[in-house]
Motif scaffolding. Structure first.
Motif, PDB file in Angstrom:
ATOM      1  N   ASP A  75       0.853  -1.180   0.000  1.00 30.23           N
ATOM      2  CA  ASP A  75       0.000   0.000   0.000  1.00 30.23           C
ATOM      3  C   ASP A  75       0.891   1.232   0.000  1.00 30.23           C
ATOM      4  N   ALA A  76       0.347   2.366  -0.494  1.00 26.52           N
ATOM      5  CA  ALA A  76       1.165   3.571  -0.565  1.00 26.52           C
ATOM      6  C   ALA A  76       0.284   4.809  -0.641  1.00 26.52           C
ATOM      7  N   ALA A  77       0.788   5.895  -0.094  1.00 30.87           N
ATOM      8  CA  ALA A  77       0.126   7.190  -0.181  1.00 30.87           C
ATOM      9  C   ALA A  77       1.191   8.267  -0.242  1.00 30.87           C
ATOM     10  N   VAL A  78       0.942   9.306  -1.039  1.00 26.61           N
ATOM     11  CA  VAL A  78       1.915  10.376  -1.244  1.00 26.61           C
ATOM     12  C   VAL A  78       1.284  11.708  -0.849  1.00 26.61           C
ATOM     13  N   ILE A  79       2.035  12.516  -0.121  1.00 29.43           N
ATOM     14  CA  ILE A  79       1.590  13.859   0.232  1.00 29.43           C
ATOM     15  C   ILE A  79       2.666  14.861  -0.181  1.00 29.43           C
ATOM     16  N   GLY A  80       2.264  16.125  -0.332  1.00 30.70           N
ATOM     17  CA  GLY A  80       3.218  17.180  -0.596  1.00 30.70           C
ATOM     18  C   GLY A  80       3.576  17.891   0.696  1.00 30.70           C
ATOM     19  N   VAL A  81       4.852  18.167   0.876  1.00 35.31           N
ATOM     20  CA  VAL A  81       5.317  18.856   2.096  1.00 35.31           C
ATOM     21  C   VAL A  81       6.188  20.044   1.680  1.00 35.31           C
ATOM     22  N   PRO A  82       6.285  21.068   2.534  1.00 29.37           N
ATOM     23  CA  PRO A  82       7.066  22.258   2.191  1.00 29.37           C
ATOM     24  C   PRO A  82       8.547  21.936   1.950  1.00 29.37           C
ATOM     25  N   ASP A  83       9.137  22.672   1.011  1.00 29.49           N
ATOM     26  CA  ASP A  83      10.564  22.500   0.701  1.00 29.49           C
ATOM     27  C   ASP A  83      11.144  23.867   0.352  1.00 29.49           C
ATOM     28  N   ALA A  84      12.296  24.191   0.939  1.00 28.51           N
ATOM     29  CA  ALA A  84      12.879  25.514   0.764  1.00 28.51           C
ATOM     30  C   ALA A  84      13.254  25.804  -0.684  1.00 28.51           C
ATOM     31  N   LYS A  85      13.681  24.792  -1.412  1.00 28.40           N
ATOM     32  CA  LYS A  85      14.149  25.006  -2.777  1.00 28.40           C
ATOM     33  C   LYS A  85      13.022  24.924  -3.798  1.00 28.40           C
ATOM     34  N   TRP A  86      12.189  23.891  -3.695  1.00 29.61           N
ATOM     35  CA  TRP A  86      11.183  23.620  -4.726  1.00 29.61           C
ATOM     36  C   TRP A  86       9.773  24.068  -4.349  1.00 29.61           C
ATOM     37  N   GLY A  87       9.612  24.601  -3.165  1.00 27.68           N
ATOM     38  CA  GLY A  87       8.275  24.992  -2.723  1.00 27.68           C
ATOM     39  C   GLY A  87       7.575  23.849  -2.027  1.00 27.68           C
ATOM     40  N   GLU A  88       7.412  22.749  -2.745  1.00 24.05           N
ATOM     41  CA  GLU A  88       6.863  21.519  -2.185  1.00 24.05           C
ATOM     42  C   GLU A  88       7.520  20.326  -2.862  1.00 24.05           C
ATOM     43  N   VAL A  89       7.647  19.237  -2.119  1.00 20.09           N
ATOM     44  CA  VAL A  89       8.135  17.974  -2.679  1.00 20.09           C
ATOM     45  C   VAL A  89       7.260  16.855  -2.130  1.00 20.09           C
ATOM     46  N   GLY A  90       7.341  15.703  -2.758  1.00 29.13           N
ATOM     47  CA  GLY A  90       6.526  14.571  -2.338  1.00 29.13           C
ATOM     48  C   GLY A  90       7.198  13.718  -1.282  1.00 29.13           C
ATOM     49  N   VAL A  91       6.367  13.214  -0.370  1.00 27.54           N
ATOM     50  CA  VAL A  91       6.805  12.223   0.611  1.00 27.54           C
ATOM     51  C   VAL A  91       5.869  11.022   0.472  1.00 27.54           C
ATOM     52  N   ALA A  92       6.441   9.838   0.345  1.00 26.48           N
ATOM     53  CA  ALA A  92       5.645   8.626   0.164  1.00 26.48           C
ATOM     54  C   ALA A  92       5.614   7.816   1.455  1.00 26.48           C
ATOM     55  N   PHE A  93       4.408   7.482   1.904  1.00 27.52           N
ATOM     56  CA  PHE A  93       4.228   6.543   3.009  1.00 27.52           C
ATOM     57  C   PHE A  93       3.969   5.179   2.383  1.00 27.52           C
TER      58      PHE A  93
END
Length: 519
Positions: free
Chosen positions: A436-454
């Protein structure tokens, strides 16, 4: 406008046909018998409880025959049914009791502890026990109905725009909202589903999803009854019990969510069951991985994907078995008299192009009346032209087939480019070591947001982040690749299979604590 006493009309046409098999007790009911029960429930409310049209009655129960009594009694009387989520805490339930203003509550003995907490904090005119009463002042449902006659009943017509039931949203994004489901919406969804999905009087379908959810009540229950078929009702989902029903009752059509279809696939019965009587299965509630479609097709079963929301009717799109094979991942075309369009952030219509994404908006007789006691939320979702803004992002190809890209709130922008987590999740689920998997966007200083996968591993052997990144790199653009992988035992999901991403975001913000989601 088409609306009316659905069960009463079916009982008039085919009184002796099989309507319901209740798995827990192996009881069987004809349409006449089921209708007689609903009439008795309606009279109980009107004569014993002195309720009138527009009053609210709550029900806190797992799936059982009495739930159907209450649902169809609401359709006969104009009394508004408020199904309550059995997984909520007493405090959460109390918010709904107060907001809906219910006068009576039917309760399941298995949920006695929650009911006791509610009784300490809320005063209702009638507490109605479906099993053993908690207090001597509580009414016992079975005893009351035994004193009521079902003969001589003449149902009073309900206004098509009158509210049939209030279905409260899960509250995963804040305070639950009561969706106002009118009589017109219930009946239209039933007829349109029966016609567009080509349901038949010889169809047999198991229902194991919670009846307090729109999917449990409206996705197959009402449409199958309109067609004159048979429902096999499970108290709750048990993979082995469902497989037994599929074979023993020769079920022809089945509705579930991707999580359930994955559990059915992983059960030993999957490879052994006789599925020759199955016409097709259909999935809703969350995006359906293509690998699941392929696995069921290998067993000779068409697994289609549907789409719907509590607010717009649980069945809004349709596709034939042949189209399901040719268009894997599609939810199909809009059903009859369902209008659909995609809008960009500026409110402009997005052209039919599978590469163009927009918010899915729907209009038609299957749309709700808005949210109970919440005009602001109603105005935000339902515009002045009758279009309901679903919050779901979708694409539409040149042939008019729609594909869900994810929730607008899930989308994040990385380096100025839109990223849709559903696309990444679909690829992760193709990796053999991922369950199973889920992806969320989180703040990032360089790109604004990046993905994190659970990620939930498929076994005790946990794949490495490098392995997953390498696997995804061949299939997705670099800006879509998750920058971090967090391995968990399970994902938080609603009873209908949707990942509760607010919990994942909350945990990520608290990162560094020992409170890991799913453990």
């Amino acid at each position: 406008m088409i609306h009316g006493d659905i069960l009463g009309e079916r009982a008039r046409l085919s009184p002796d046909d099989a309507a319901l098999i209740y798995v827990s007790t192996q009881q069987r009911f004809t349409y006449r018998e089921l209708n007689d029960r609903a009439v008795a429930c309606a009279r109980f409310w009107l004569e014993r409880c002195c309720l009138t049209k527009g009053d609210r009655v709550g029900i806190l129960a797992k799936n059982r025959v009495e739930f159907l009594d209450a649902f169809f009694a609401a359709g006969k009387t104009g009394i508004i049914l408020v199904p309550l989520n059995t997984r909520l805490t007493a405090a959460e339930l109390g918010v709904i009791l107060k907001d809906s203003g219910i006068r009576a509550l039917l309760y399941d003995g298995e949920l006695a502890e929650k009911v006791q907490q509610l009784k300490r904090e809320h005063s209702l005119e009638h507490w109605i026990a479906l099993d053993q009463p908690l207090d001597s002042s509580d009414l016992r449902y079975a005893n009351c109905l035994a004193k009521i006659q079902s003969s001589g009943w003449a149902a009073a017509p309900c206004d098509p725009e009158g509210i049939y039931c209030l279905l409260y949203t899960s509250g995963t994004t804040g305070k639950p909202k009561g969706v106002m489901i009118p009589h017109r919406m219930v009946t239209w969804n039933g007829y349109n589903t029966a016609v567009c999905w080509q349901l038949r009087e010889d169809d047999v379908s198991p229902v194991f999803t919670p009846l307090y959810h729109a999917g449990g009540l409206a996705a197959f229950l009402v449409p199958v009854f309109i067609a004159g078929g048979t429902i096999v009702l499970h108290r709750e989902f048990d993979v082995h019990e469902v497989w037994e029903s599929i074979q023993k009752q020769k079920c022809t059509v089945l509705l579930g969510v991707p999580t359930i279809f994955k559990m059915l696939l992983e059960s030993p019965e999957f490879g052994e069951a006789d599925l020759s009587h199955v016409r097709w299965f259909i999935s809703g509630g969350a995006p359906l991985p293509v690998d699941l479609i392929d696995a069921y097709r290998a067993r000779g079963v068409i697994l289609k994907q549907g789409y719907g929301l509590t607010e717009v009717g649980v069945n809004c799109f349709s596709m034939s078995p042949e189209e399901a094979i040719g268009k894997p991942g599609s939810i199909g075309r809009p059903m009859m008299f369902t209008q659909a369009r995609l809008l960009d952030c500026a409110g402009n219509e997005v052209p039919q192009d599978k590469d163009q994404v927009g918010e899915l908006c729907l209009r038609g007789p299957h749309v709700c009346k808005g949210y109970w006691n919440n005009p602001q939320a109603t105005a935000a979702a339902l515009d002045s032209d009758g279009w309901f803004h679903t919050g779901d992002l979708a694409r539409c190809d040149e042939e008019g087939f729609y594909y869900i890209a994810g929730r607008s709130k899930d989308m994040f922008i990385s380096g100025g480019v839109n990223v849709y987590p559903a696309e990444i999740e679909a690829e992760l689920l193709r990796y053999p070591a991922v369950r199973d998997a889920a992806v969320i966007g989180v703040p990032d200083a360089k790109w604004g947001e990046v993905g994190v996968a659970f990620v939930v591993p498929a076994s005790s052997t946990v794949p490495s982040a490098d392995d997953l990144t390498s696997f995804l790199a061949d299939k997705l653009a670099k800006y879509k690749l998750p920058r971090d992988f967090i391995f968990v035992d399970s994902l938080p999901r609603t009873p209908y299979g949707k990942v509760v991403k607010t919990e994942l975001r909350d945990w990520f913000e608290r990162r560094g604590t020992n409170d890991v989601p799913g453990t």
